[in-house]
Structure formats: C-alpha cells, structure tokens
Design a protein around this motif. Structure first.
Motif, PDB file in Angstrom:
ATOM      1  N   CYS A 267       0.800  -1.237   0.000  1.00  0.00           N
ATOM      2  CA  CYS A 267       0.000   0.000   0.000  1.00  0.00           C
ATOM      3  C   CYS A 267       0.822   1.271   0.000  1.00  0.00           C
ATOM      4  O   CYS A 267       0.263   2.362   0.148  1.00  0.00           O
ATOM      5  CB  CYS A 267      -0.924   0.009   1.217  1.00  0.00           C
ATOM      6  SG  CYS A 267      -0.042   0.109   2.796  1.00  0.00           S
ATOM      7  N   ALA A 280      -4.719   1.523  -3.561  1.00  0.00           N
ATOM      8  CA  ALA A 280      -4.007   0.946  -2.419  1.00  0.00           C
ATOM      9  C   ALA A 280      -3.192   1.992  -1.678  1.00  0.00           C
ATOM     10  O   ALA A 280      -3.069   1.938  -0.452  1.00  0.00           O
ATOM     11  CB  ALA A 280      -3.109  -0.194  -2.883  1.00  0.00           C
ATOM     12  N   ARG A 638      -2.168  -5.908  -3.360  1.00  0.00           N
ATOM     13  CA  ARG A 638      -2.367  -4.561  -3.912  1.00  0.00           C
ATOM     14  C   ARG A 638      -3.188  -4.617  -5.194  1.00  0.00           C
ATOM     15  O   ARG A 638      -4.138  -3.831  -5.371  1.00  0.00           O
ATOM     16  CB  ARG A 638      -1.002  -3.932  -4.175  1.00  0.00           C
ATOM     17  CG  ARG A 638      -1.057  -2.496  -4.626  1.00  0.00           C
ATOM     18  CD  ARG A 638       0.322  -1.884  -4.781  1.00  0.00           C
ATOM     19  NE  ARG A 638       0.239  -0.440  -4.722  1.00  0.00           N
ATOM     20  CZ  ARG A 638       0.998   0.325  -3.952  1.00  0.00           C
ATOM     21  NH1 ARG A 638       1.925  -0.212  -3.175  1.00  0.00           N
ATOM     22  NH2 ARG A 638       0.833   1.641  -3.951  1.00  0.00           N
TER      23      ARG A 638
END
Length: 644
Positions: A267, A280, A638
């Motif tokens: 992230c 993300a 992600r």
C-alpha cells in the motif's frame, strides 16, 4: 550397546489424556501429545516447570454447530473464546483458551463432544497462557457496529510494523492505519535481539488499551497514533525513534522489519523512480502485529490461533459494506497441503461467508531448493529409506510429518537414530512412543494415529526431535546426524505418500540457534548446473522440489502467490526458491487434493544477480531489499485491492 526401545507416551499433566491408551492419539493433534510428552520443553518450559495455566487452541466445530452453541455448552471457568467470534453468523471456527477441566468435560459430556470436530494446539507461551479479558458468555452480543471502516480496506498480519513510516501516511501527514493491534503484552518481549529474563506488562497509556472483543494484546486507533505522532514532532519532523520508545515498540529500533517492508509493497506510494498513485496508496489500513513469539517460532506450527484472531480483528473493524483484502506473508512447510488444516479451512469459510467482500493473499513459500519434501509411491512389499539430516548445534526442535492417504493402514515405520546400530521397533498405524536413549527424558517421539486433527484426509505421522544442542546442562538433546526413517508397505496396493520437514530457519533479526534439517539422497541433483533447479519426471530421487509449498497457502479460496524475476531470460524467469507455474513435475502421482502450483505470480527478485525487491525500511525514507515470496504476496494483495 543394547537395542533401542520405544517407551509409552505418558499421561498428559495438563489434558489428563493417557496418550498411550489404545485409540487415545486418534483424531488428536500430535503436537499436543508431543508437548505433553516432553513437558512443553519446546515452548521454553520443560521438566520441573509448571505447565501453562491455560492452553491456547483453535477449534473446528461440527457441521451443525456454531460458536454461540459452543459458548452455551461451556463455562468461562474452563473455556474462553474472544467475543469477536460472535460477529460472523454461521462461523464454525474459533480460537479459545482452555483449562484442564475442558478435557475432563470432553471425556464426560457427550453434548460438548458432539459440537467439536477437532482442535489444534496454539502457542503456549506468554502472554497466551492467561485468561482472556471479557470472553464470550451465553448473554454476550456482537460488538456494536459504529465507527467502522467502509470502502476499500487493506489488512496486514505480520511482525515489525513501523506505523509512523511516511509510506503509511495520507497527503495531510495523518496515518492511514486506522486500527493497530499488537498481540504481545510485555515490555521485555521476544523481539529481535532481546532475551527476556523478566516480565513487566506494557503500559496501556502508551501501548493502548486491550481490545475487549479480543481479550488480550493492545490496540491503538488512528486518532491515538496521530496524537502520539504530533507529540513527538520536532520542527515539522516526527522523531520516530522517540515515538516508538514512547509506544513501547522497541522492536522498531531495527533498521529493517519484515512487516514494514511487506506493508509498503501492499500500500505504499512507491519510490521516486516508480511512484504509485492507486487505490491501495490511499486505502485505510488495519494492521495486526504478531507477538514476536510467533515470529521466533519459524516452524509456524502454532500460528493458527494468532493468525485467525488477527483476521477476525481486521474484519471486526470493517463495516459490512467494506471490501477487504488481507495479506499474510508468513507460513510453514509441513501440513496436509490439501487445504484441510484448521486455519486454511477457517480462512476458506470466512471468504465464503463474506461473499466476495474478503480476499486473502498468501505467499507460495521459499523452500523449493531446501530438500524438505519427499514424494513417493510405495508398491506392495516395497521399502523406502529416508535419510533425514539433522544438524549439530541446532537449539530448536525438529519435526518430520509423513502424510498417508486413506487406506494406508498397512504402512509400517522404522526409525534408526544416529549412532545406533539397530533400529527402534517398527511402529504401525495406531501406535506411538518416545525414545529416551540412556536417560529418562524423551529425545524423540513417534506418533502414528489412524487420523489426525492436522488434516481431514488420511493421517499424519509425526516424528519429533529435541534440539541437538543446549546451553543448559539439564536439557535433553537428540543426537545429530542422519536419522534413517524407513517406510514399508506390507499391504497389497500402491500407497502414494508425502513427507515434509517442518520449517526451522532463523527469522530476520533473530538469533534462535535454529538450523534447518533436510533430506539426503545420492540421486538428488545439487550440482547447480542448468536444469538442476527443477524436478524432471525421470529423476529417481524421492526428494522433490515440486510440492514444497507453504502449507498456509493451499486453501480453495485464498490466493497463493509465487515469485518471479523482473528482468530475466525465459530460462531464468522463476525465482529459484519459489514453486513454479505450471508444475514441471505434474505427471507424478499425488495424494488427493494436494496443491503444488501457485494461483498467480508476482516479482520477488529484480534479476538473476540481484535477488529480492526494494521497499521501505523501518524509518521513513529508508529502503531495504528482502528476498522471498513474502514480497510477492503483498503485490498481489495490492492488485486485488485496486481491482475491487
């Protein structure tokens, strides 16, 4: 030298189970039987020390039962379940802490016994051997749904999470970690480089209060993290060293932490050369930091409670409308490898119950070249000798699991310890024992049930060894060298089996004295020549790279991720330590349901010469390169989050 003999398993001091009684081991967790045989020595207890006050376990309930039914049939005086398990109707899995009375009730109470299909031992070390705060009672209700996270949420379960790292801040400098739960409870913990000698509880005014729906550990809200960061901001810059000292997160003094590296891949904002502006990089985060005792125990054999609790915590902090992706970059080498372990089955059911709103990414494993897996088909009257090389100066226990399919009751097992001229007597299904050498304490144990709590198909034979070295003169140590484990098919049909040596390496920053054991065979190619890093169908060796797979990653609904190289020729595409897709040894017979191939692939090495990928270090702005499919999984997490 007299011929070695097996001694019967003792009656458990905690469970009260006479493990040597006919049928006592069947359907049970063999690791629990072994723990009681050696007085929990593998968990830093041992002879002369009192057993734990409570045992952590993970439970699978029968098909018609649920958690409220188990709560109604029990008492918090001897069975305690975190309240978070009331949040998901229909869930058939939970963690619990139990006292000896639980095992008494299982023997005497038919109704309670009908509710519980199987259970496994968790990690019986501090702080997991004490009573929970505010456990489930028959009148308990699910936690009220207010202030929960909506939209896209990324969850992470790992160790060493640098929560003030700039990779996890939003554009205004506030943390995106809205909920942070650490599972440890003591100042002087098992974090890297530390050897605790006394126990002093964490200060809840600094580490955060204990979440009542979990019953242990300490929780920080995003608001609390922001306030702490503001208090330690000097001239516009957060003093991260002082902040982590205040929050009693001393493990974050290490420049590199596995969880921080993994979380930034899942992230973070990327780096100046490759910035990432995606969902993300803006998502709310829920982070669970495993007790360092779990990280210390790299076998992973007792992570089931901690990981399942972590998943339930993440889900409990999200609104029903939230779309959640969780990354778990950890795992084990042993296990059934068919998705039927309790933790894998629990993850599968949670994903199914959430109807597409939950996805879990897990690494495929890093042991492809480690010689920890055997696959063979035994014909009638055929004998298979396995040479298990256990290393000197190994200060941790070693485990070998042999998985047999249904109908393998005619397989006999013979064990010859190093230095012995004669083998121990053959054991057949339903038999067990410990070998004490010339002393009174067990050096190894063989547990061979007709069925096992570790999986739902066939059975698992466990061979457990004490460390080969200890700094304590009184500690029992097993001989190092080649343990010969001979399998004999005395039946009339072919038997396909797998043997897995459990993980026993050293986690980043640790100094545990662990040394990975391995199989030996003259036909196994260790030349390093081109083509020697994969199995070929005509290889005569039973040691197989294919099938060496993270046993946390073989579920039906989780997403397993293998490792590849970012820049490589077609022949060098795969990371050498990762399982491959497609399987180069696919024609080999397998037990039913075994998973050997990752669901997908992500980069874990930059190229042939530069292994690993670069991501965040512990301090803001720092970077580190770590190797393994632990880096592949968060990149897939992600991608899954961005695709929601």
């Amino acid at each position: 030298m007299s011929a070695p003999v097996w001694q019967p398993l003792p009656t458990g001091e905690f469970t009260g189970i006479d493990w040597s009684a006919p049928g006592a081991i069947n359907g049970q967790d063999p690791y629990l039987a072994w723990a009681e045989a050696d007085h929990f020595a593998g968990y830093r207890r041992g002879p002369g020390k009192k057993p734990p006050k409570w045992l952590p376990i993970v439970i699978e309930l029968s098909s018609q039962a649920d958690v409220p039914a188990l709560v109604a049939a029990s008492s918090t005086a001897w069975l305690q379940i975190p309240r978070v398990y009331l949040n998901v109707p229909g869930l058939r899995f939970c963690s619990a802490r139990v006292k000896p009375r639980f095992f008494d009730k299982l023997r005497s109470d038919d109704h309670l016994r009908s509710l519980i299909q199987r259970f496994e031992l968790g990690l019986p070390v501090e702080p997991h051997t004490h009573a929970l705060i505010d456990p489930c009672t028959p009148t308990s209700q699910p936690a009220p749904a207010h202030g929960l996270l909506g939209g896209k949420v990324l969850g992470l379960i790992d160790g060493g999470l640098a929560l003030a790292n700039s990779a996890f801040l939003d554009q205004h400098g506030r943390t995106r970690i809205q909920h942070f739960w650490r599972q440890d409870a003591y100042q002087n913990g098992n974090w890297p480089g530390n050897q605790p000698r006394h126990r002093e509880p964490l200060d809840p005014a600094r580490a955060g209060p204990t979440p009542h729906d979990m019953g242990y550990g300490h929780e920080l809200s995003g608001t609390a993290i922001d306030a702490a960061m503001a208090a330690y901001t000097r001239h516009g810059q957060v003093d991260e060293d002082a902040l982590y000292q205040h929050l009693q997160l001393w493990d974050l003094s290490m420049p590199v932490n596995h969880g921080t590296h993994v979380m930034s891949l899942a992230c973070g904002p990327g780096n100046p050369l490759h910035p990432m502006h995606d969902d993300a990089s803006r998502a709310d985060l829920v982070a669970v930091q495993l007790d360092w005792s779990n990280v210390l125990d790299t076998s992973g054999g007792a992570m089931n409670v901690s990981v399942l609790d972590g998943l339930m915590y993440i889900l409990a902090r999200c609104a029903p409308s939230a779309k959640v992706v969780v990354n778990i970059s950890w795992g084990t080498l042993a296990g059934p490898h068919d998705g039927s372990s309790i933790l894998e089955a629990a993850m599968d059911q949670l994903i199914a119950l959430y109807g597409g709103r939950l996805q879990i990414a897990v690494p495929a494993g890093n042991a492809y070249q480690s010689r920890t897996h055997v696959n063979a088909t035994l014909q009638p009257d055929q004998t298979l000798p396995l040479h298990w090389r256990v290393q000197p100066d190994d200060r941790t226990q070693s485990f070998l699991e042999i998985w047999l399919p249904d109908g393998a009751q005619d397989v006999k097992i013979c064990v010859t310890p190093p230095g012995q001229t004669e083998p121990l007597p053959q054991r057949c299904m339903g038999q067990s024992g410990v070998w004490t050498g010339d002393g009174s304490d067990p050096l190894c144990g063989l547990i061979y049930p007709t069925s096992s709590a570790l999986g739902s198909r066939g059975t698992c034979v466990l061979l457990a060894l004490e460390p080969t070295f200890s700094r304590k003169r009184s500690a029992a140590t097993a001989p190092f060298g080649a343990w010969q484990v001979t399998l004999i098919n005395t039946g009339s049909t072919d038997i396909t089996l797998d043997a897995y040596i459990e993980r026993d390496d050293v986690a980043i920053g640790q100094n545990t004295g662990a040394r990975q054991s391995y199989f030996e065979d003259a036909h196994y190619d260790t030349s390093g020549n081109i083509g020697s890093f994969v199995d070929h169908a005509d290889d005569p060796t039973p040691i197989r790279r294919s099938g060496t797979f993270n046993s946390l990653s073989t579920g039906q609904n989780t997403v397993s991720v293998g490792g590849i190289r970012r820049h490589a020729s077609p022949s060098g595409y795969f990371a050498l330590y990762s399982p491959r897709k497609p399987d180069p040894d696919a024609s080999r017979p397998q037990r039913p349901g075994v998973k050997k191939v990752p669901d997908t692939l992500q980069v874990s090495d930059d190229n042939v010469a530069l292994w690993g990928v670069r991501a965040a270090g512990s301090r803001s702005g720092s970077t580190a390169r770590l190797v393994g499919t632990s880096s592949s999984a968060p990149q897939e997490a992600r991608a899954l989050l961005n695709a929601l």
